[in-house]
Scaffold this active site. Sequence first.
Site, short mmCIF file in Angstrom:
data_model
loop_
_atom_site.label_atom_id
_atom_site.label_comp_id
_atom_site.label_asym_id
_atom_site.label_seq_id
_atom_site.Cartn_x
_atom_site.Cartn_y
_atom_site.Cartn_z
N ARG A 107 -13.45 -9.11 0.90
CA ARG A 107 -12.04 -8.83 0.65
C ARG A 107 -11.21 -10.09 0.93
O ARG A 107 -10.29 -10.44 0.20
CB ARG A 107 -11.54 -7.69 1.56
CG ARG A 107 -12.22 -6.34 1.37
CD ARG A 107 -11.86 -5.75 0.03
NE ARG A 107 -10.42 -5.66 -0.13
CZ ARG A 107 -9.66 -4.67 0.36
NH1 ARG A 107 -10.21 -3.66 1.00
NH2 ARG A 107 -8.35 -4.66 0.16
N CYS A 148 -16.45 1.28 0.26
CA CYS A 148 -15.27 0.45 0.54
C CYS A 148 -14.86 0.52 2.02
O CYS A 148 -14.20 -0.39 2.50
CB CYS A 148 -14.11 0.89 -0.35
SG CYS A 148 -13.70 2.64 -0.14
N ARG A 204 0.87 -1.18 0.00
CA ARG A 204 0.00 0.00 0.00
C ARG A 204 0.91 1.23 0.00
O ARG A 204 1.71 1.41 0.94
CB ARG A 204 -0.91 0.00 1.23
CG ARG A 204 -1.64 1.30 1.43
CD ARG A 204 -2.75 1.21 2.45
NE ARG A 204 -3.87 0.48 1.91
CZ ARG A 204 -5.12 0.50 2.42
NH1 ARG A 204 -5.38 1.21 3.51
NH2 ARG A 204 -6.09 -0.20 1.87
N HIS A 229 -7.20 0.61 -6.61
CA HIS A 229 -7.41 -0.28 -5.46
C HIS A 229 -8.03 -1.58 -5.98
O HIS A 229 -9.19 -1.89 -5.69
CB HIS A 229 -8.32 0.41 -4.43
CG HIS A 229 -8.29 -0.19 -3.06
ND1 HIS A 229 -7.44 -1.23 -2.71
CD2 HIS A 229 -9.02 0.09 -1.94
CE1 HIS A 229 -7.66 -1.55 -1.44
NE2 HIS A 229 -8.60 -0.76 -0.96
N GLN A 236 -9.86 -4.25 -3.66
CA GLN A 236 -11.18 -3.82 -3.19
C GLN A 236 -12.25 -4.23 -4.20
O GLN A 236 -13.29 -4.78 -3.85
CB GLN A 236 -11.18 -2.28 -3.04
CG GLN A 236 -12.52 -1.70 -2.66
CD GLN A 236 -12.92 -2.08 -1.25
OE1 GLN A 236 -12.15 -1.94 -0.32
NE2 GLN A 236 -14.14 -2.56 -1.06
N ASP A 244 -17.44 6.75 -1.73
CA ASP A 244 -16.23 6.67 -0.90
C ASP A 244 -16.00 8.06 -0.32
O ASP A 244 -16.67 9.03 -0.72
CB ASP A 244 -15.06 6.21 -1.79
CG ASP A 244 -13.76 5.98 -1.01
OD1 ASP A 244 -13.80 5.91 0.24
OD2 ASP A 244 -12.69 5.90 -1.64
N1 CP Z 1 -11.33 -0.58 2.11
C1 CP Z 1 -10.06 -0.61 2.56
O1 CP Z 1 -9.09 -0.81 1.80
O2 CP Z 1 -9.95 -0.43 3.90
P1 CP Z 1 -8.60 -0.28 4.74
O3 CP Z 1 -8.05 1.09 4.44
O4 CP Z 1 -9.03 -0.43 6.16
O5 CP Z 1 -7.64 -1.35 4.31
N1 NVA Z 2 -10.12 6.39 -1.37
C1 NVA Z 2 -9.74 5.97 -0.04
C2 NVA Z 2 -9.90 4.49 0.08
C3 NVA Z 2 -9.54 3.91 1.41
C4 NVA Z 2 -9.70 2.43 1.45
C5 NVA Z 2 -8.32 6.38 0.23
O1 NVA Z 2 -7.46 6.25 -0.65
O2 NVA Z 2 -8.04 6.87 1.33
#
Ligand code: CP
Ligand code: NVA
Length: 318
Positions: free
Chosen positions: A304, A276, A113, A140, A143, A235
């Site tokens: 997930r 998400c 990440r 992502h 997801q 989101d």
């Molecule tokens: N939806 C998602 O990726 O959540 P987290 O940021 O908790 O991993």
């Molecule tokens: N769009 C959000 C998703 C988190 C899972 C972010 O990038 O923070």
Amino acid sequence: MSVIPEVPRIGASNLLSLKDLTCGEVAHLIKFAAWVKAHRYDSRLASVLQGRSIALIFEKPSTRTRVSFEVAIRELGGHPLFLSKSELQLARGEPVADTARVLSRYVHGIVARVYRHETLEELARYSTIPVINALSDKYHPCQILGDLLTIYEKFGKWRGVKVAWVGDGNNVCNSLLIGCAKVGCDIWVATPRQYRPHKEAIRAAQAASQETGARVVLTEDPEEAVRDADVVYTDVFVSMGMEEEREERLRTFMPRYQVTQKLVSLARPSFVFMHCLPAHRGEEVESEIIDGPHSIVWDQAENRLHAQKALLIALFAR
Ligand code: CP
Ligand code: NVA
């Protein structure tokens, strides 16, 4: 591996975005995920990753992605190593390329990440092991693998299902566009003009739609997107790493792009609400909706785990 039915064959060795998978591969992977879900504790799955270690590098916080990957790897008999960026030499300036080369000598895969998608591309370029995107500023994909499983469970199909995205054309939106188009869901994206999805994602979705017949529609009008929708998805307005833009973003998105009772009254009576997570109740969505009878956000979160198990099997058990 022959004892596990229909393990999807995937051409790519990394998953940086859903562009890496063909339309057929996405559909097959998700149907396989449904089988994996139905056989969660089946002994045939318990040693698929035996003897393999997978590094989980996180530059940003995570609840779902981190925990679901750790549990997925363990349930498949592998060993997850959680590596916070702040505790790696990366934090002191060791190059991404060197980190990739070194990790490739110890572990069998990297889940990462990152703030910048280019970091993932560099990790993949210098690794000799698979690299999986656990969220970047651009995409992502994991997801959306879980989400497409959730949609399939709720509707029993993808074709003819209308998905409406309302809000920021962000990383989740980019992947949803591509994923929906690849499996044949109609995808309508309503964002302010300056927060449209990434051009690359739009192009990839349009290309996939030629194959699957999915409708891909971009608009600035949330009502147009949500009218007769089967799925309403949103989101946060301020993603991780964009905190400095918070005031400006809230001014642009609120109230027009908030998912409210009034907006969803335009959707089909049987619509489902997706997010998400994590969510900001009262910002992008009213609590009556995310906590109400149409919400399927907990099923999404659970899926997930199953979708990532399917992905890990497809990437590593070949
Ligand atoms: N939806 C998602 O990726 O959540 P987290 O940021 O908790 O991993
Ligand atoms: N769009 C959000 C998703 C988190 C899972 C972010 O990038 O923070």
